[in-house]
Write an enzyme that holds these catalytic residues in place. Structure first.
Site, mmCIF file in Angstrom:
data_model
loop_
_atom_site.group_PDB
_atom_site.id
_atom_site.type_symbol
_atom_site.label_atom_id
_atom_site.label_comp_id
_atom_site.label_asym_id
_atom_site.label_seq_id
_atom_site.Cartn_x
_atom_site.Cartn_y
_atom_site.Cartn_z
ATOM 1 N N THR A 96 0.867 -1.183 0.000
ATOM 2 C CA THR A 96 0.000 0.000 0.000
ATOM 3 C C THR A 96 0.901 1.229 0.000
ATOM 4 O O THR A 96 1.627 1.466 0.971
ATOM 5 C CB THR A 96 -0.892 0.030 1.258
ATOM 6 O OG1 THR A 96 -1.685 -1.144 1.286
ATOM 7 C CG2 THR A 96 -1.806 1.257 1.243
ATOM 8 N N LYS A 171 -7.726 1.706 -2.865
ATOM 9 C CA LYS A 171 -7.364 1.293 -1.499
ATOM 10 C C LYS A 171 -7.492 2.471 -0.525
ATOM 11 O O LYS A 171 -8.088 2.353 0.546
ATOM 12 C CB LYS A 171 -5.926 0.748 -1.527
ATOM 13 C CG LYS A 171 -5.295 0.484 -0.184
ATOM 14 C CD LYS A 171 -5.733 -0.813 0.421
ATOM 15 C CE LYS A 171 -5.136 -0.971 1.815
ATOM 16 N NZ LYS A 171 -5.700 -2.077 2.544
ATOM 17 N N LYS A 246 -1.461 5.296 8.538
ATOM 18 C CA LYS A 246 -0.660 5.329 7.303
ATOM 19 C C LYS A 246 -1.572 5.560 6.091
ATOM 20 O O LYS A 246 -1.299 6.412 5.242
ATOM 21 C CB LYS A 246 0.086 3.996 7.149
ATOM 22 C CG LYS A 246 0.807 3.869 5.822
ATOM 23 C CD LYS A 246 1.302 2.449 5.540
ATOM 24 C CE LYS A 246 1.717 2.336 4.083
ATOM 25 N NZ LYS A 246 2.114 0.995 3.694
HETATM 26 P P1 NAD Z 1 5.782 -6.087 7.284
HETATM 27 O O1 NAD Z 1 6.585 -4.969 7.849
HETATM 28 O O2 NAD Z 1 5.397 -7.237 8.139
HETATM 29 O O3 NAD Z 1 6.567 -6.702 5.993
HETATM 30 C C1 NAD Z 1 7.352 -5.970 5.121
HETATM 31 C C2 NAD Z 1 8.580 -6.814 4.820
HETATM 32 O O4 NAD Z 1 9.371 -6.128 3.848
HETATM 33 C C3 NAD Z 1 9.479 -7.032 6.038
HETATM 34 O O5 NAD Z 1 9.707 -8.425 6.217
HETATM 35 C C4 NAD Z 1 10.751 -6.283 5.707
HETATM 36 O O6 NAD Z 1 11.927 -6.892 6.234
HETATM 37 C C5 NAD Z 1 10.739 -6.337 4.188
HETATM 38 N N1 NAD Z 1 11.541 -5.291 3.551
HETATM 39 C C6 NAD Z 1 11.609 -3.972 3.844
HETATM 40 N N2 NAD Z 1 12.455 -3.343 3.017
HETATM 41 C C7 NAD Z 1 12.933 -4.297 2.174
HETATM 42 C C8 NAD Z 1 13.851 -4.274 1.089
HETATM 43 N N3 NAD Z 1 14.461 -3.145 0.711
HETATM 44 N N4 NAD Z 1 14.113 -5.435 0.445
HETATM 45 C C9 NAD Z 1 13.513 -6.598 0.834
HETATM 46 N N5 NAD Z 1 12.649 -6.673 1.855
HETATM 47 C C10 NAD Z 1 12.355 -5.540 2.513
HETATM 48 O O7 NAD Z 1 4.498 -5.408 6.631
HETATM 49 P P2 NAD Z 1 3.132 -6.134 6.181
HETATM 50 O O8 NAD Z 1 2.147 -6.091 7.294
HETATM 51 O O9 NAD Z 1 3.469 -7.436 5.528
HETATM 52 O O10 NAD Z 1 2.598 -5.078 5.102
HETATM 53 C C11 NAD Z 1 3.158 -5.013 3.797
HETATM 54 C C12 NAD Z 1 2.327 -4.032 2.986
HETATM 55 O O11 NAD Z 1 0.970 -4.487 2.941
HETATM 56 C C13 NAD Z 1 2.286 -2.609 3.559
HETATM 57 O O12 NAD Z 1 2.361 -1.685 2.499
HETATM 58 C C14 NAD Z 1 0.938 -2.551 4.263
HETATM 59 O O13 NAD Z 1 0.407 -1.237 4.320
HETATM 60 C C15 NAD Z 1 0.096 -3.446 3.375
HETATM 61 N N6 NAD Z 1 -1.059 -4.074 4.049
HETATM 62 C C16 NAD Z 1 -0.913 -4.649 5.271
HETATM 63 C C17 NAD Z 1 -2.020 -5.218 5.894
HETATM 64 C C18 NAD Z 1 -1.886 -5.863 7.246
HETATM 65 O O14 NAD Z 1 -2.922 -6.125 7.882
HETATM 66 N N7 NAD Z 1 -0.687 -6.156 7.732
HETATM 67 C C19 NAD Z 1 -3.273 -5.200 5.258
HETATM 68 C C20 NAD Z 1 -3.382 -4.640 3.990
HETATM 69 C C21 NAD Z 1 -2.263 -4.062 3.386
#
Ligand code: NAD
Length: 298
Positions: A96, A171, A246
């Site tokens: 997102t 979204k 966010k």
């Molecule tokens: P998270 O922080 O658990 O996962 C993100 C991952 O990306 C981490 O494991 C991190 O180490 C990795 N990362 C960061 N920078 C990196 C890089 N340069 N190279 C490789 N890996 C890298 O976050 P999440 O909850 O999985 O959310 C991911 C996305 O999904 C976000 O944009 C969030 O807004 C969206 N989202 C989350 C939810 C939710 O409920 N968690 C729901 C809908 C949308």
């Protein structure tokens, strides 16, 4: 079956990648956290070792990263996806992020003959695990058609919203409705308490009247009224207040850039900012009712 490079194996990305494995695809993953890559390998995937190799060996690259700046870095920097992928590789960003970054990165990809879609999701970690996510997709009809079967392996509903960036637009507009309506429902229940109206009675009446909405009937912020609501488990997330903040900030950035007045969206962003600043960012976003009530139970 596709060879997929999956970058960003966090709370959402890891279960999504595992669902692609279950559907029979080959998945090579990369994350800056080695422990997350180990979990993918334990589930039958492979470690790509870097963004560059994840992109260079794949037919399809999927990213699930925290924010727009991470997406710019992973796609645009030297050794990034756009430089490393072979022409024709399909790029799918499910993070997102802001609409502007989504459009900028897609344009850079397409200049190198790499079709790209923005495909953010709704449904949270539970939806990612159960493969019941909703995907909102922005990009060309051809790229959407190629991505559709892969998205269907990770989700239940896949909607083509329009051209590049419209998935992100869908979204943030949806979540602005949700943030504003959750606050409205919370305010109404707090007012009802002060007026001597029982929460159950307000629920029974409003859920059959014009105040009916998802925040009320599927995610009621008052405990005991909707069985699945996080209110019943001390507002454990669910969807955290920090995530809601966010998305509301992204909506405000987009509204400013498009010169659109969204005063209720702005107020919701301010309230969630205050709620998170009280140390409640990891709490479910419906917990804002306690902040509105001012009961000290924040
Ligand atoms: P998270 O922080 O658990 O996962 C993100 C991952 O990306 C981490 O494991 C991190 O180490 C990795 N990362 C960061 N920078 C990196 C890089 N340069 N190279 C490789 N890996 C890298 O976050 P999440 O909850 O999985 O959310 C991911 C996305 O999904 C976000 O944009 C969030 O807004 C969206 N989202 C989350 C939810 C939710 O409920 N968690 C729901 C809908 C949308």
């Amino acid at each position: 079956m596709a060879r997929i490079g999956f970058i960003g194996l966090g709370n959402m990305g890891l279960p999504m990648a595992i669902n692609l494995l279950k559907a029979g695809h080959e998945v090579e993953g990369f994350d800056v956290s080695g422990a997350q890559v180990d979990r993918l390998v334990a589930a039958g995937g492979a470690s790509a070792g870097s963004v560059k190799s994840a992109a260079a060996r794949a037919d399809v690259v999927i990213t699930m990263l925290p924010a727009g700046k991470d997406v710019r870095e992973v796609y645009l920097e030297p050794g990034g996806i756009i430089e490393s992928a072979n022409a024709g590789t399909l790029l799918i960003d499910s993070s997102t992020i802001d609409v502007e970054t989504a459009r900028l990165v897609a344009a850079a990809a397409e200049a190198r003959r790499l079709p790209m879609i923005d495909a953010p999701v709704s449904g949270g970690v539970a939806g990612a695990q159960a493969a019941t996510l909703t995907f909102m997709v922005g990009g060309s009809a051809n790229a959407f058609a190629r991505a559709q079967p892969l998205l269907a392996a990770m989700g239940k509903t896949v909607v083509h919203a329009g051209g590049s960036g419209t998935g992100q637009a869908a979204k943030i507009c949806n979540n602005m409705i949700l943030g504003v309506s959750m606050i409205a429902v919370a305010e109404a229940f707090v007012l009802a308490e002060k007026l001597g109206l029982a929460a159950q009675k307000l629920f029974d009446i409003a859920s059959k009247s014009s105040g009916q909405c998802w925040a009320l009937t599927s995610y009621c912020p008052v405990p005991g009224l909707v069985p699945t609501s996080p209110a019943n488990r001390d507002y454990q997330a669910g969807f955290t207040a920090a995530m809601m903040l966010k998305d509301l900030k992204l909506a405000q950035d987009a509204a400013r850039a498009a010169n659109v007045a969204t005063p209720l969206g702005a107020e919701a962003a301010a309230l969630y900012g205050l709620y998170a600043a009280h140390g409640e960012g990891a709490r479910d976003f419906s917990g804002i009712i306690r902040f509105i009530r001012g009961s000290g139970a924040v």
